[in-house]
Motif scaffolding. Structure first.
Motif, PDB file in Angstrom:
ATOM      1  N   LEU A   1     -11.093 -29.827  50.608  1.00  0.00           N
ATOM      2  CA  LEU A   1     -10.495 -28.817  49.725  1.00  0.00           C
ATOM      3  C   LEU A   1     -10.290 -29.346  48.300  1.00  0.00           C
ATOM      4  O   LEU A   1     -10.480 -28.616  47.332  1.00  0.00           O
ATOM      5  CB  LEU A   1      -9.151 -28.336  50.300  1.00  0.00           C
ATOM      6  N   LEU A   2      -9.926 -30.613  48.194  1.00  0.00           N
ATOM      7  CA  LEU A   2      -9.754 -31.203  46.861  1.00  0.00           C
ATOM      8  C   LEU A   2     -11.084 -31.245  46.124  1.00  0.00           C
ATOM      9  O   LEU A   2     -11.171 -30.947  44.933  1.00  0.00           O
ATOM     10  CB  LEU A   2      -9.179 -32.627  46.976  1.00  0.00           C
ATOM     11  N   SER A   3     -12.129 -31.564  46.868  1.00  0.00           N
ATOM     12  CA  SER A   3     -13.453 -31.646  46.292  1.00  0.00           C
ATOM     13  C   SER A   3     -13.963 -30.244  45.896  1.00  0.00           C
ATOM     14  O   SER A   3     -14.620 -30.076  44.868  1.00  0.00           O
ATOM     15  CB  SER A   3     -14.363 -32.287  47.317  1.00  0.00           C
ATOM     16  N   TYR A   4     -13.637 -29.264  46.714  1.00  0.00           N
ATOM     17  CA  TYR A   4     -13.996 -27.863  46.431  1.00  0.00           C
ATOM     18  C   TYR A   4     -13.450 -27.447  45.069  1.00  0.00           C
ATOM     19  O   TYR A   4     -14.153 -26.871  44.240  1.00  0.00           O
ATOM     20  CB  TYR A   4     -13.406 -27.011  47.558  1.00  0.00           C
ATOM     21  N   LYS A   5     -12.190 -27.815  44.822  1.00  0.00           N
ATOM     22  CA  LYS A   5     -11.540 -27.391  43.579  1.00  0.00           C
ATOM     23  C   LYS A   5     -11.903 -28.297  42.394  1.00  0.00           C
ATOM     24  O   LYS A   5     -12.287 -27.830  41.348  1.00  0.00           O
ATOM     25  CB  LYS A   5     -10.018 -27.398  43.756  1.00  0.00           C
TER      26      LYS A   5
END
Ligand SMILES: [Zn+2]
Ligand SMILES: [Zn+2]
Length: 264
Positions: A111-115
């Motif tokens: 999720l951190l990478s997604y954002k």
């Protein structure tokens, strides 16, 4: 005067260059990582993305939110209660929330990478996972937690909106921006419960009540942390809508000491 005009032009040129660079990087990202063959958590090729958008390795390690949980907000609970302390003390304006994973380990990393790394292609896989979790829910309309226009431009995309759009496509439902965020959320730390609610309520506006009138509305977000923002959005929508539901990919399981101080 002339100088400031020149500076403005310079900044605009820089911005344009940056936008072009961003578009090119998204294009190559798509080439390297086609959005429907890779595990959304580790990037390995997988045979049946639309069945399960993650690999068997990750499946064993995923922090699933499938233990004992609050019937309303889906928060993991350690005792025999069926409704968590927060939901017992505070009115929830949504009927039910669901988040299939806990916000930690592989899920947090993804999720951190997604954002932060602009990995927009991950939204499709996330949406497939969420769609399975909310099977059977009676929903007429999908919406999401909005960002201020400025923040959305800065970040280049709203992660909740993209997730909501992908989910709407799978479920064949309309996805609408029903709320707008008119200012950034102030720090909640020094405020008491009532001040916090007031603070959050002043940040969001209902765009048009006709959009949600008598509808069953699903609010989509990427992570459910304290439920404060989602509950505020639900409160605004619930004045006109029929039922409000909430879903996200991950649930932040709060630590005990955080539970006591956090906005509920
Ligand atoms: Zn994997
Ligand atoms: Zn709860």
């Amino acid at each position: 005067m002339k100088k400031s005009l020149k500076n403005k032009e310079k900044t605009q040129k820089k911005r344009k260059k940056y936008d072009i660079f961003k578009k090119i990087s998204i294009f190559f990202n798509k080439l390297i990582f086609p959005d429907d063959i890779k595990c959304v958590f580790c990037g390995r090729d997988i045979p049946s993305f639309y069945e399960k958008p993650y690999c068997s390795n990750c499946e064993k390690l995923l922090p699933k939110n499938d233990g004992k949980r609050c019937l309303i907000c889906d928060e993991p609970i350690g005792n025999e209660a069926v409704i968590c302390d927060h939901c017992q003390k505070n009115k929830r304006y949504f009927k039910k929330a669901r988040a299939p994973f806990l916000y930690k380990d592989l899920v947090r990393k993804s999720l951190l990478s997604y954002k932060s790394d602009n990995k927009r292609y991950l939204a499709k896989g996330y949406a497939i996972i969420i769609a399975k979790e909310i099977k059977g829910w009676k929903i007429d309309l999908i919406t999401y937690v909005p960002m201020t226009k400025r923040k959305e431009k800065e970040r280049s995309f709203n992660q909740s909106k993209l997730l909501a759009k992908n989910l709407a496509k799978i479920l064949n439902l309309p996805c609408l921006e029903t709320l707008e965020k008119v200012s950034e959320t102030k720090s909640q730390k020094t405020l008491n419960y009532l001040e916090r609610q007031k603070n959050l309520l002043s940040v969001f506006n209902l765009k048009d009540k006709e959009l949600v009138k008598n509808k069953n509305v699903l609010i989509v977000d990427d992570i459910i942390t304290t439920c404060a923002t989602l509950n505020t959005c639900a409160k605004i929508l619930s004045k006109h809508a029929n039922n409000i539901f909430v879903c996200a990919l991950a649930r932040n399981a709060l630590k005990k000491e955080e539970n006591e101080n956090v906005e509920l």
